[in-house]
Design an enzyme around this catalytic site. Structure first.
Site, mmCIF file in Angstrom:
data_model
loop_
_atom_site.group_PDB
_atom_site.id
_atom_site.type_symbol
_atom_site.label_atom_id
_atom_site.label_comp_id
_atom_site.label_asym_id
_atom_site.label_seq_id
_atom_site.Cartn_x
_atom_site.Cartn_y
_atom_site.Cartn_z
ATOM 1 C CG ASP A 172 -2.161 -0.681 1.105
ATOM 2 O OD1 ASP A 172 -2.817 -0.461 0.084
ATOM 3 O OD2 ASP A 172 -2.520 -1.452 2.014
HETATM 4 C C1 BGC Z 1 0.014 1.253 6.200
HETATM 5 C C2 BGC Z 1 -0.287 0.012 5.448
HETATM 6 C C3 BGC Z 1 -1.781 -0.055 5.222
HETATM 7 C C4 BGC Z 1 -2.252 1.225 4.533
HETATM 8 C C5 BGC Z 1 -3.722 1.271 4.242
HETATM 9 C C6 BGC Z 1 -0.537 2.429 5.496
HETATM 10 O O1 BGC Z 1 -0.283 3.565 6.222
HETATM 11 O O2 BGC Z 1 1.400 1.350 6.373
HETATM 12 O O3 BGC Z 1 0.208 -1.113 6.125
HETATM 13 O O4 BGC Z 1 -2.076 -1.152 4.422
HETATM 14 O O5 BGC Z 1 -1.906 2.329 5.300
HETATM 15 O O6 BGC Z 1 -4.493 1.623 5.324
HETATM 16 C C1 NOJ Z 2 -1.736 -3.805 5.379
HETATM 17 C C2 NOJ Z 2 -2.903 -3.913 4.466
HETATM 18 O O1 NOJ Z 2 -4.020 -4.376 5.148
HETATM 19 C C3 NOJ Z 2 -2.619 -4.829 3.322
HETATM 20 O O2 NOJ Z 2 -3.683 -4.819 2.428
HETATM 21 C C4 NOJ Z 2 -1.329 -4.441 2.657
HETATM 22 O O3 NOJ Z 2 -1.070 -5.372 1.647
HETATM 23 C C5 NOJ Z 2 -0.189 -4.380 3.620
HETATM 24 N N1 NOJ Z 2 -0.530 -3.514 4.686
HETATM 25 C C6 NOJ Z 2 1.113 -3.934 2.984
HETATM 26 O O4 NOJ Z 2 1.108 -2.583 2.690
#
Ligand code: BGC
Ligand code: NOJ
Length: 810
Positions: free
Chosen positions: A483
Site C-alpha cells: 500500500d
Molecule cells: C500502512 C499500510 C496499510 C495502509 C492502508 C498504510 O499507512 O502502512 O500497512 O495497508 O496504510 O491503510
Molecule cells: C496492510 C494492508 O491491510 C494490506 O492490504 C497491505 O497489503 C499491507 N498492509 C502492505 O502494505
C-alpha cells in the site's frame, strides 16, 4: 522473557501477570456479535460492524492504555479490586488470564476471596455471557459487594468520538429489575437496542456515567463503588452506562455465581414499541431466559467447545515438534478465523472505524479459512465480487454491515482484481463446488449489470491484460500489495492521503509483483476455464501468462534478484541501480512461488539474494537498504523511519511467500528456518522484546535499522495468518488441495522426523502418515488404502469416505 505459557491441552494461552508489555487480547464471537477482550478485561463489543453498530465504548489512544472494558469490581471492606487487575489496579494475591478459543477466563484472588470470570459469546445468540464466580476461601463469613460496569457507545463509533454537540443530548435508557436497556436513538431511525443484565436481584444500579464515577474520576475510581452504594441514576443524555450492585454474604468455603449478559436486540419495524415510548422487550427477555441458570451457561459453553473441536479436526497434525503442532492445530487456524471475521477492521491497532473489509485482505484471508467453513467462504466471495467494477477493478474496501464499496478510498489498487481469482480458486480446489462460478453477481452492487462469477474472474484477468506499461508489466495504479509504494502519487504536502492522492495511473509506473501474481493466478484462472470446458479461453489465458513470464524474466530481472517496479519516470525501483531500496522481498517471494525463473536459475539467485541482504534473526525484512530520506516518486514507503512498517520492517505477511518459494525449490531447511523466525510459538521466549501477543502473528516486527529491532506491532489482523497457514499446512507439511484431489508432497527440514496428519476434505477423512527418511522433499512412494499410486495427488473419489495414506519420502 515470558509472561505466561501455552496450555495446549486446553487450547489456551495462560497469562500469569496482568503487566504484559502491551495489552494481550482475545476475540469472542463467531458470526455477528463480537467482542475484543484484553488480559486486563479491557475491550469492547459490536454487532456485525465495528464502526456502525458499536455497543460499548473504548478509548483508543488513551492513557493509561487499554482504557474501558467490561469491568467487575469487588468491594471487600475497604479494599476494591478487579479480577482483571484493571482499572483499579489493586495488587492481587494471584492472577491468571486464560485466553482460549472464543473465550477468556480470569481467575484472581485477593484477601482470601477468589473471583473467576468466564466470558464468551454463545453460538446462537447475539450476546456475551460473563459467568462470575466468587468464593470465600477464608475461615470467616465475608460480606462483599460485586459491581459491574460497561459504558455504552452511541452506536456509530466514529460519530461517537466526534459529534459531542449532539451526542451529549441523545442518550436514553430504560431500567427494569436487573436489566438496563440502552435505547439511544431508538425513538427515531433505529430498531435495535442493547441490554446489560444479571440473573439475580440487584441492590442498585447506575446508568449515568457521572453519577457512577463522579466528576473528574476515571473507571479506576468510581465514587459509587468506593462508597459501596450505586445511586440508581437514570441517564438522560451525557454518557449512559450500565452498572449493577449486588450485595453478597459468603460463608467460609461458599461460592456464589452470577451470569451477566450483554446483548444486542432487534425488533421488526412494526413491533418496536410495547407502549408509547416504552420499547418492546420481548426478544430481549427471551434471550435472557436462555441463560438464567449455571447449567444454561455450561451448555452454551459446551456448544462453543464442540464447535471448535469440529473445526480444528479438519486439519490436525501430530509431529515431534510441539511448537508446530500447537500453531497448526490451534493458534494459526484460530487467527485465520479471526481475520476472516474482522478483515482489518477492529483490533487494538485498527480502531474499527477506518478500514472495513479490505478487498485484497479478505480474499487472502479466505486462503487460510476456506477449509474451516467453506459455505461462509462462498458467501464472502460473492460479497467481495459484488464490489467489483465492470472493468474488472474493484473498491479497495467495503463496509461489513452494508456490504457496499467504500468510495472514500475508491479503487485503483491494481493487485485487487487478481486476489479474487486467488480466493475463488482456493474455494473450488477445497470443495470442488464449480457451481459458484455460475452464481449471478452484480458489479458495484448493481444487480442490473450482474453476470456469472466466472465472468468476474475473466474481468479480473483482463484488467491486468488491458493495463500494462512500457515494459509489458502491469500498471501499479495507486499501489499493489504494498500500500505504501505509491508511484503515481507525488504528494508533497502533509495530510494528503498516500492512498488516494494523485492521478493513480501515472500512467507508466509498473509492478513486477503484480506480474508475479498474474503468472500464478492467471494459471489458476486457466485451470478454471478448462474445468468449465472452455479450452479456447484457457489457451488464451496461458498465452498471456507466458508473455508476462517473459516480461518478468527480462525487464523484471535485475541480475541477482527481481526488480520491484518501474516508477512513473520508468526508473527501476528495487534494483542495484538504486541508492536505497535496492532489493524488495515481494517479487522474490511471489515470482518464485509462481514458478518464475525456476528452470532458468533466476529463482535460486533471487532467494540467495534475499538470504544475503534481507535476512535477520527476527525474520526477513521487506527491503534494503532502508530509505533514509523521503522520495516524492515512491510515496509512503519512504515516509516511515528506517526499519518500521513498509520501510525495511519485517513485514510478516510476505515472510511465508519466501518460505513457500524455498519449498518450490525443495529447500526444506531454509523454508522452515524462515517459518520459525516469525512463528509466535518460537517468539514466545522473547516476549519482552517482541511485546505483542505470543500466540498470534503481528503485521510487522521492527527491522534491523529500527531502534526497537525485533519489536512487534499491529497484532492479530494481518494477512500473515492466512499465508502462514497456507505455508505450513500446504507447502511445508505439504497437504495441498488440487482440483483433482489432495496432493501430499511435504518439504520439511532434514531432522523434522515422521509425522501424522488428519485432513478432512470434500466429505472424506484422510489419515496420512509421512515417513521423511531424513529427506527435505520428494515422494518416493504414496500408498493409498493399500495401493501404490503414481504422482502425489490422491484422486478424489466421492465414494470413498476414509483414506489411509502412507507417504514415503526420499
Ligand atoms: C500502512 C499500510 C496499510 C495502509 C492502508 C498504510 O499507512 O502502512 O500497512 O495497508 O496504510 O491503510
Ligand atoms: C496492510 C494492508 O491491510 C494490506 O492490504 C497491505 O497489503 C499491507 N498492509 C502492505 O502494505
Amino acid at each position: 522473557m515470558q509472561y505466561g505459557f501455552f496450555d495446549d491441552k486446553n487450547r489456551e494461552y495462560v497469562i500469569t501477570t496482568p503487566k504484559t508489555p502491551l495489552p494481550w487480547i482475545n476475540y469472542l464471537g463467531n458470526k455477528d456479535f463480537f467482542s475484543l477482550v484484553s488480559n486486563t478485561c479491557g475491550g469492547y463489543s459490536f454487532y456485525k460492524d465495528a464502526k456502525l453498530l458499536r455497543l460499548t465504548r473504548y478509548r483508543y489512544n488513551n492513557v493509561p492504555y487499554d482504557n474501558n472494558g467490561k469491568y467487575f469490581y469487588i468491594k471487600d471492606g475497604e479494599t476494591v479490586w478487579n479480577p482483571g487487575w484493571q482499572p483499579v489496579k489493586t495488587e492481587l494475591d494471584s492472577y491468571e488470564c486464560r485466553h482460549g478459543i472464543g473465550y477468556s477466563k480470569f481467575t484472581s484472588v485477593k484477601n482470601d476471596v477468589k473471583a473467576s470470570v468466564l466470558t464468551f459469546v454463545p453460538m446462537s445468540d447475539t450476546c456475551e455471557i460473563s459467568h462470575v464466580e466468587l468464593t470465600n476461601n477464608s475461615s470467616s463469613e465475608k460480606k462483599l459487594q460485586l459491581f459491574s460496569y460497561v459504558e455504552w457507545c452511541l452506536w456509530n463509533a466514529d460519530d461517537d468520538m466526534k459529534n459531542f454537540q449532539r451526542n451529549l443530548s441523545t442518550g436514553e435508557v430504560e431500567i427494569v429489575d436487573s436489566t438496563i436497556f440502552h435505547k439511544t436513538e431508538y425513538r427515531e431511525r433505529r430498531n435495535h437496542y442493547a441490554i446489560y443484565s444479571v440473573n439475580t436481584k440487584v441492590d442498585a444500579v447506575d446508568t449515568s456515567r457521572d453519577a457512577f464515577l463522579g466528576a473528574y474520576n476515571g473507571p479506576d475510581h468510581p465514587d459509587a463503588v468506593f462508597a459501596g452504594k450505586l445511586t440508581n441514576s437514570v441517564a438522560s443524555g451525557w454518557s449512559p452506562i450500565a452498572a449493577h450492585q449486588i450485595d453478597i454474604t459468603l460463608a467460609p468455603g461458599e461460592t456464589k455465581t452470577f451470569n451477566f449478559i450483554l446483548g444486542y436486540v432487534e425488533n421488526p419495524e412494526d413491533q418496536k414499541w410495547e407502549s408509547h415510548g416504552i420499547i418492546n422487550k420481548k426478544p430481549a427477555n427471551e434471550m435472557l431466559a436462555r441463560y438464567q441458570s449455571d447449567a444454561d451457561v455450561d451448555k452454551a459453553f459446551a456448544e462453543l467447545s464442540a464447535y471448535w473441536d469440529n473445526l480444528l479436526s479438519i486439519y490436525h497434525v501430530k509431529s515431534s515438534n510441539e511448537k508446530v503442532d500447537r500453531m497448526v492445530n490451534i493458534w494459526n487456524q484460530y487467527q485465520c478465523m479471526v481475520t476472516f471475521n474482522m478483515s482489518r477492521s477492529a483490533s487494538y491497532y485498527e480502531s474499527g472505524i477506518g478500514r472495513g473489509m479490505g478487498f485484497r485482505d479478505s480474499c487472502q484471508d479466505l486462503l487460510g479459512f476456506v477449509h474451516l467453513i467453506p459455505d461462509r467462504a462462498r458467501e464472502r466471495i460473492i460479497d467481495i465480487a459484488s464490489t467489483q467494477f465492470q472493468d474488472g477493478s474493484a473498491y479497495h474496501q467495503y463496509q461489513p454491515l452494508t456490504k457496499k464499496g467504500n468510495s472514500d478510498i475508491g479503487s485503483g489498487f491494481n493487485d485487487d482484481p487478481l486476489w479474487l481469482i486467488a480466493g475463488t480458486s482456493a474455494y473450488i480446489r477445497e470443495t470442488g463446488d464449480m457451481s459458484i462460478l455460475d452464481e449471478t453477481v452484480p458489479f458495484d452492487n448493481d444487480m442490473s449489470v450482474a453476470t456469472p462469477l466466472m465472468n468476474h474472474l475473466k474481468r479480473s484477468f483482463d484488467y491486468i491484460v488491458n493495463h500494462k506499461g512500457p515494459h509489458d508489466l502491469p500498471l501499479i495504479g495507486r499501489a499493489d500489495w504494498n500500500d505504501c509504494l505509491n508511484l503515481n502519487c507525488f504528494s508533497a504536502h502533509p495530510g494528503e492521503s498516500f492512498q488516494t492522492f494523485g492521478p493513480s495511473e501515472g500512467p507508466v509506473a509498473e509492478s513486477v509483483f503484480i506480474a508475479g501474481m498474474f503468472v500464478k493466478y492467471g494459471e489458476e484462472y486457466a485451470q478454471l476455464c478448462e474445468l468449465k470446458g472452455d479450452s479456447a479461453e484457457a489457451e488464451r489465458a496461458r498465452a498471456e501468462v507466458k508473455k508476462m513470464y517473459d516480461a518478468v524474466c527480462t525487464a523484471g530481472w535485475d541480475g541477482e534478484w527481481f526488480v520491484r517496479a518501474y516508477d512513473a519516470h520508468s526508473n527501476k525501483v528495487g534494483s542495484h541501480e538504486c541508492k536505497e531500496g535496492q532489493i524488495y522481498i515481494e517479487p522474490q517471494g511471489f515470482c518464485v512461488l509462481a514458478g518464475i525463473g525456476v528452470k532458468e536459475g533466476l529463482a535460486e539467485k533471487a532467494l540467495k539474494s534475499v538470504k544475503e541482504r534481507l535476512d535477520t534473526k527476527y525474520g526477513v525484512m521487506i527491503l534494503q537498504p532502508a530509505y533514509t530520506e523521503y522520495h516524492l516518486e515512491l510515496g509512503e514507503v519512504s515516509s516511515y523511519p528506517p526499519g518500521y512498517k513498509e520501510n525495511a520492517g519485517i513485514f510478516c505477511h510476505n515472510n511465508p511467500w519466501v518460505s513457500i518459494a524455498e519449498t518450490v525449490l525443495g529447500h526444506g531447511d531454509r523454508a522452515f528456518e524462515i517459518y520459525k523466525k516469525t512463528c509466535p510459538a518460537y517468539v514466545e521466549e522473547i516476549s519482552d522484546i517482541h511485546c505483542t501477543e505470543p500466540y498470534v502473528y503481528s503485521q510487522m516486527v521492527a527491522g534491523r535499522d529500527a531502534k526497537f529491532f525485533g519489536q512487534g506491532k499491529n497484532s492479530w489482523l494481518t494477512g500473515t495468518a492466512a499465508w502462514t497457514f497456507v505455508n505450513i499446512s500446504q507447502y511445508i507439511l505439504g497437504i495441498y488441495p488440487t482440483h483433482k484431489g489432495l496432493s501430499v508432497d511435504p518439504c520439511v527440514p532434514a531432522g523434522f522426523g515422521d509425522f501424522e496428519l488428519v485432513r478432512k476434505y470434500r466429505g472424506a477423512t484422510y489419515n496420512i502418515s509421512v515417513k521423511t527418511n531424513g529427506a527435505q522433499k520428494g515422494i518416493q512412494k504414496l500408498i493409498v488404502n493399500g495401493n501404490e499410486i503414481n504422482g502425489t495427488v490422491i484422486p478424489y473419489d466421492p465414494s470413498v469416505k476414509e483414506y489411509t495414506v502412507e507417504a514415503i519420502m526420499g
